[in-house]
Design a protein around this motif. Structure first.
Motif, mmCIF file in Angstrom:
data_model
loop_
_atom_site.group_PDB
_atom_site.id
_atom_site.type_symbol
_atom_site.label_atom_id
_atom_site.label_comp_id
_atom_site.label_asym_id
_atom_site.label_seq_id
_atom_site.Cartn_x
_atom_site.Cartn_y
_atom_site.Cartn_z
ATOM 1 N N LYS A 174 0.830 -1.208 0.000
ATOM 2 C CA LYS A 174 0.000 0.000 0.000
ATOM 3 C C LYS A 174 0.868 1.264 0.000
ATOM 4 O O LYS A 174 1.922 1.303 0.629
ATOM 5 N N HIS A 175 0.417 2.271 -0.725
ATOM 6 C CA HIS A 175 1.055 3.598 -0.798
ATOM 7 C C HIS A 175 2.404 3.585 -1.533
ATOM 8 O O HIS A 175 3.079 4.607 -1.569
ATOM 9 N N ALA A 176 2.818 2.462 -2.094
ATOM 10 C CA ALA A 176 4.067 2.441 -2.867
ATOM 11 C C ALA A 176 3.785 2.976 -4.266
ATOM 12 O O ALA A 176 2.639 3.046 -4.704
ATOM 13 N N ASP A 177 4.860 3.378 -4.985
ATOM 14 C CA ASP A 177 4.687 3.844 -6.363
ATOM 15 C C ASP A 177 4.004 2.768 -7.190
ATOM 16 O O ASP A 177 3.176 3.044 -8.040
ATOM 17 N N SER A 178 4.407 1.532 -6.942
ATOM 18 C CA SER A 178 3.740 0.401 -7.582
ATOM 19 C C SER A 178 3.151 -0.461 -6.475
ATOM 20 O O SER A 178 3.880 -1.125 -5.746
ATOM 21 N N GLU A 179 1.823 -0.432 -6.332
ATOM 22 C CA GLU A 179 1.201 -1.164 -5.226
ATOM 23 C C GLU A 179 1.242 -2.674 -5.438
ATOM 24 O O GLU A 179 1.132 -3.440 -4.489
ATOM 25 N N PHE A 180 1.414 -3.098 -6.709
ATOM 26 C CA PHE A 180 1.469 -4.527 -7.018
ATOM 27 C C PHE A 180 2.915 -4.898 -7.362
ATOM 28 O O PHE A 180 3.448 -4.452 -8.364
ATOM 29 N N ARG A 181 3.540 -5.701 -6.517
ATOM 30 C CA ARG A 181 4.913 -6.159 -6.763
ATOM 31 C C ARG A 181 4.856 -7.615 -7.236
ATOM 32 O O ARG A 181 4.639 -8.529 -6.436
ATOM 33 N N PHE A 182 5.038 -7.809 -8.533
ATOM 34 C CA PHE A 182 4.863 -9.142 -9.096
ATOM 35 C C PHE A 182 6.092 -10.010 -8.835
ATOM 36 O O PHE A 182 7.224 -9.531 -8.876
ATOM 37 N N GLN A 183 5.822 -11.273 -8.575
ATOM 38 C CA GLN A 183 6.869 -12.220 -8.235
ATOM 39 C C GLN A 183 7.112 -13.173 -9.406
ATOM 40 O O GLN A 183 6.161 -13.599 -10.066
ATOM 41 N N ASN A 184 8.372 -13.509 -9.616
ATOM 42 C CA ASN A 184 8.652 -14.530 -10.615
ATOM 43 C C ASN A 184 8.283 -15.887 -10.050
ATOM 44 O O ASN A 184 8.688 -16.229 -8.939
ATOM 45 N N THR A 185 7.519 -16.649 -10.801
ATOM 46 C CA THR A 185 7.106 -17.968 -10.330
ATOM 47 C C THR A 185 8.297 -18.912 -10.326
ATOM 48 O O THR A 185 9.053 -18.988 -11.290
ATOM 49 N N HIS A 186 8.467 -19.619 -9.219
ATOM 50 C CA HIS A 186 9.546 -20.608 -9.097
ATOM 51 C C HIS A 186 9.322 -21.703 -10.139
ATOM 52 O O HIS A 186 8.189 -22.114 -10.378
ATOM 53 N N PRO A 187 10.402 -22.202 -10.769
ATOM 54 C CA PRO A 187 10.233 -23.255 -11.782
ATOM 55 C C PRO A 187 9.452 -24.464 -11.258
ATOM 56 O O PRO A 187 8.688 -25.074 -11.989
ATOM 57 N N ASP A 188 9.679 -24.793 -9.989
ATOM 58 C CA ASP A 188 8.890 -25.853 -9.367
ATOM 59 C C ASP A 188 7.871 -25.173 -8.463
ATOM 60 O O ASP A 188 8.216 -24.623 -7.422
ATOM 61 N N ILE A 189 6.614 -25.196 -8.854
ATOM 62 C CA ILE A 189 5.602 -24.428 -8.120
ATOM 63 C C ILE A 189 5.202 -25.082 -6.798
ATOM 64 O O ILE A 189 4.570 -24.438 -5.957
ATOM 65 N N PHE A 190 5.582 -26.341 -6.590
ATOM 66 C CA PHE A 190 5.186 -27.065 -5.375
ATOM 67 C C PHE A 190 6.334 -27.092 -4.372
ATOM 68 O O PHE A 190 7.495 -27.022 -4.756
ATOM 69 N N PRO A 191 6.032 -27.246 -3.066
ATOM 70 C CA PRO A 191 4.701 -27.227 -2.444
ATOM 71 C C PRO A 191 4.293 -25.794 -2.111
ATOM 72 O O PRO A 191 5.131 -24.891 -2.077
ATOM 73 N N TYR A 192 3.017 -25.592 -1.864
ATOM 74 C CA TYR A 192 2.542 -24.287 -1.425
ATOM 75 C C TYR A 192 1.292 -24.451 -0.575
ATOM 76 O O TYR A 192 0.682 -25.520 -0.522
#
Length: 782
Positions: A166-184
């Motif tokens: 919240k209140h950042a210049d970019s409120e959405f900070r996108f993450q690079n998806t890990h090559p292995d998406i599991f576990p989560y």
């Protein structure tokens, strides 16, 4: 306007719809395999369609029969191909009957008999769906659909997950998806809360939950404020002050409770002041207090389960989230507090679609959609829309809008480049325009300014089609609308980058059947450059070894000047058709270059040859023929095998794999070194799997990855501004690499401390493989 469209527009929903219905339910005439997810307030519909679109094909002429010096090298033809596309549409339940009517009237070529359904409302609307669509409703397990959908988006959409700030210049900070998406861990916040541990594609379990969830917030909120609509309740909360209602630590102790590490502003008791204060509380303050109470409870629960199962990836979804900034902020705050920043709250751009994606995948299991890679079609997707009330004047209210997501099946299965040093930390793009307002405004302006030229070239590429001008204007309108949306909502399609702006333009061009606007320019430049190839090689062979190495690099850089995607170059090429290879060499800056590791490269060439070089090539014409091939020829003469990776589909004037096959065949006929290398399989051509002027090393053709492993590749060469500057400038590889480009944009050159036509020659050696005889090679410019 059709009669059906008139009926649609006259319906009470006309105030909510921002697009004509045929732009919402696209390609319905070829739709099959339907799925639907009906929640308490929103319906999400999915279907598969086949889309007919034009592709540019090149075919070599037979040059054996006669002298063909003035004949073109190959012919270009436009052919129709079938593309598989997934459509996902989200709308309010109030409009379900009208939407079903529209689908029924436009469903022409389907042999589908069943519609897969999930969500709590699937039972409620079962009879209506079966009556309207004449399809049998087949109910699927809600949790299974949710997990399948989540796995699908995490695997196929690179910037799917984000952190909310919240209140950042970019409120959405996108993450690079890990090559292995599991576990989560998936925290699904619907009426209650379900906590699901996901270990693989088909292995998951509900490890916990709570009855205090979105339904609790909605229900108690309605009792406290008399507000019945969920979105209105959140709007109230966004304007409230919870401190008016909540009892804080400082209200009890007069300040912080230092010995326990509790700050004075911490909530000691939710709604604590309401028991003793003799006053009325505002609806806004009560809604805010309630939101904090529910979010903190869910946040603490999520943290406990994450620690219990030793998981750091925690995704939040469900109707309680729905992209609302105020909800995401309170969840984020809670997670940060309870884990002391060790676990991040991750949200999903398409969390509202997870159930319907999963239901669709269940219905399409016989086609095994997970064996393919899929890519988001920016031309047909709405993108993430913020609902922050004060964010910008163009923001759309979440209620009553139609959101769309389109996913295209890709021809190639995409995987990581095996030579990435750490695939989990690899970020393709050099600058995130979401976080750099000056850069964002500059590049958006650049793409708007370049639009006239793109339209002109698109029309010129199809001179025999009179309707091309009309389609080109539609392209202009659509892409301009996308740019205007991104100016106000830079987070719409993930991180905003030069790459995403270029890719969005390519998607829009393809949408209006302009698969290769630069086809005739490439054809002309390839024909011209081939005439000078033997002369260029002969002049190089007359030089001493050391002179030749520098001439080869200088020639490669000069060739890279010929980039129609750079306005400074396209202006020159259009105004001066005689501008050629020698003129380009004279444009290059003298050494020392802006980034100059040439001396280290020359020293390396005095050592043993590399086993195999992977070369990501750039432009057609002079670049590939007079720049790249002489350089490749020298590597082959040293005993190095070479793999040339080129785009699978057209983008700007970049050479495609089909074009490169023909060029290589013609060059091999002129040059014994190239000819023997091709015959002996020491020179290999592969598709990159990309159709972009930039390069994402985490989404490359699986075949290419296999070749890289088999050949024990120990050198990666990346050329061009798009592939080596806009992307991969900071990419770390586990082998030696060369990144070469000429800066053909004065603004970017100034940003990097150089000038127009400054040179980047970046040779990097991983620290664990750096020979002691070499000087330190900087990873970044000093």
């Amino acid at each position: 306007m059709s009669e059906r469209s008139k009926t649609w527009s006259s319906h009470s929903m006309d105030k909510s719809i921002t697009l004509p219905p045929n732009e919402i339910f696209r390609n319905l005439e070829n739709a099959k395999r339907f799925a639907i997810d009906i929640g308490g307030s929103l319906t999400k519909l999915a279907y598969y369609s086949t889309v007919q679109h034009k592709v540019a094909k090149v075919r070599s002429f037979d040059h054996t029969a006669k002298d063909t010096e003035d004949d073109p090298l190959y012919e270009i033809s436009m052919q129709e191909e079938i593309l598989a596309r997934l459509h996902f549409i989200k709308f309010e339940n109030a409009y379900i009957e009208t939407c079903l009517d529209f689908i029924k009237d436009h469903l022409v070529n389907t042999d589908t008999k069943v519609i897969k359904a999930t969500g709590g409302g699937a039972h409620k609307f079962k009879d209506l769906i079966e009556k309207k669509l004449k399809l049998r409703v087949d109910k699927e397990d809600e949790m299974t659909c949710l997990i399948k959908g989540c796995n699908f988006v995490l695997r196929n959409i690179p910037h799917e997950a984000f952190v909310y700030v919240k209140h950042a210049d970019s409120e959405f900070r996108f993450q690079n998806t890990h090559p292995d998406i599991f576990p989560y861990l998936l925290i699904n916040i619907g009426s209650g809360v379900s906590i699901i541990k996901v270990e693989s594609e088909d292995t998951f379990e509900r490890v916990g939950g709570s009855s205090i969830g979105g339904g609790t917030f909605w229900g108690l909120g309605a009792l406290l404020t008399k507000t019945k609509r969920f979105d209105e309740l959140l709007q109230l909360a966004s304007k409230g002050q919870h401190t008016s209602v909540d009892m804080l630590v400082k209200d009890i102790y007069g300040g912080s409770y230092v010995s326990l590490g509790l700050t004075g502003d911490l909530i000691a008791s939710s709604f604590g002041k309401s028991a003793t204060a003799d006053k009325e509380f505002s609806k806004e303050d009560m809604a805010k207090s309630l939101l904090h109470m529910i979010s903190n409870d869910i946040g603490q629960l999520a943290c406990l389960y994450a620690r219990l199962h030793n998981l750091t990836r925690v995704y939040f979804g469900g109707f309680f989230i729905r992209g609302h900034p105020v909800t995401m902020h309170t969840i984020t705050y809670s997670i940060n507090f309870f884990t002391k920043g060790e676990v991040q709250a991750l949200f999903l751009r398409h969390e509202g679609y997870l159930g319907t994606i999963g239901a669709f995948l269940k219905g399409a299991e016989e086609d095994n959609p997970n064996q393919y890679s899929w890519g988001e079609n920016y031309a047909g997707s709405s993108g993430l829309m913020s609902t922050s009330p004060d964010l910008n004047p163009m923001q759309r209210a979440r209620s009553g809008t139609f959101d769309m997501l389109e996913m295209d099946r890709l021809e190639r299965q995409l995987v990581n480049l095996p030579l990435l040093q750490d695939p989990s930390s690899y970020i393709p793009d050099t600058v995130d325009l979401s976080e750099d307002a000056l850069a964002r405004e500059y590049w958006l302006y650049c793409f708007e300014e370049a639009l006239d030229g793109v339209v002109k070239r698109a029309v010129a590429s199809q001179p025999d089609l009179p309707e091309a001008a009309e389609r080109a204007e539609k392209f202009r309108h659509k892409y301009l609308h996308k740019l205007q949306t991104l100016r106000h909502q830079p987070f719409a399609y993930g991180s905003l980058t030069v790459r995403s702006l270029l890719d969005t333009r390519e998607h829009c061009l393809n949408e209006f059947n302009f698969p290769d606007p630069y086809s005739k320019i490439k054809q002309r430049e390839n024909d011209m450059a081939l005439k000078y190839f033997q002369k260029a090689v002969k002049s190089l062979e007359e030089l001493s070894w050391e002179q030749r190495q520098f001439a080869l690099v200088r020639g490669l850089l000069a060739g890279n000047v010929f980039d129609w995607g750079a306005k400074a170059v396209s202006d020159v090429l259009e105004s001066d058709p005689e501008f050629g290879f020698e003129q380009a060499k004279r444009q290059l800056e003298e050494r020392p270059w802006l980034i100059d590791n040439y001396d280290q490269w020359l020293e390396r060439l005095n050592g043993p040859p590399h086993k195999c070089a992977l070369f990501f090539v750039d432009n057609s014409g002079i670049d590939i023929i007079l720049g790249v091939f002489p350089f490749v020829r020298e590597l082959l003469c040293r005993g190095t095998e070479v793999v040339l990776a080129s785009n699978s589909s057209p983008a700007l004037n970049d050479v495609t794999n089909n074009e490169l096959q023909i060029l290589t065949e013609r060059i091999a006929a002129m040059d014994p070194v190239i000819q023997s290398a091709v015959k002996e399989d020491r020179l290999t051509l592969v598709q990159s799997g990309s159709s972009s002027p930039c390069l994402d090393l985490s989404r490359l053709d699986k075949v290419l990855a296999g070749v890289v492993r088999e050949r024990h590749t120990d050198l990666v060469i990346i050329e061009g501004m798009g592939r080596a500057i806009h992307t991969n400038y900071y990419a770390l590889l586990s082998c030696e690499s060369l990144k070469m480009a000429v800066i053909k944009n004065s603004w970017l050159a100034d940003r990097l401390g150089g000038k127009l036509f400054s040179v980047v020659f970046k040779y990097e050696v991983p620290l664990d493989k750096k020979p002691t005889t070499l000087d330190h090679v900087p990873v970044t410019p000093s």
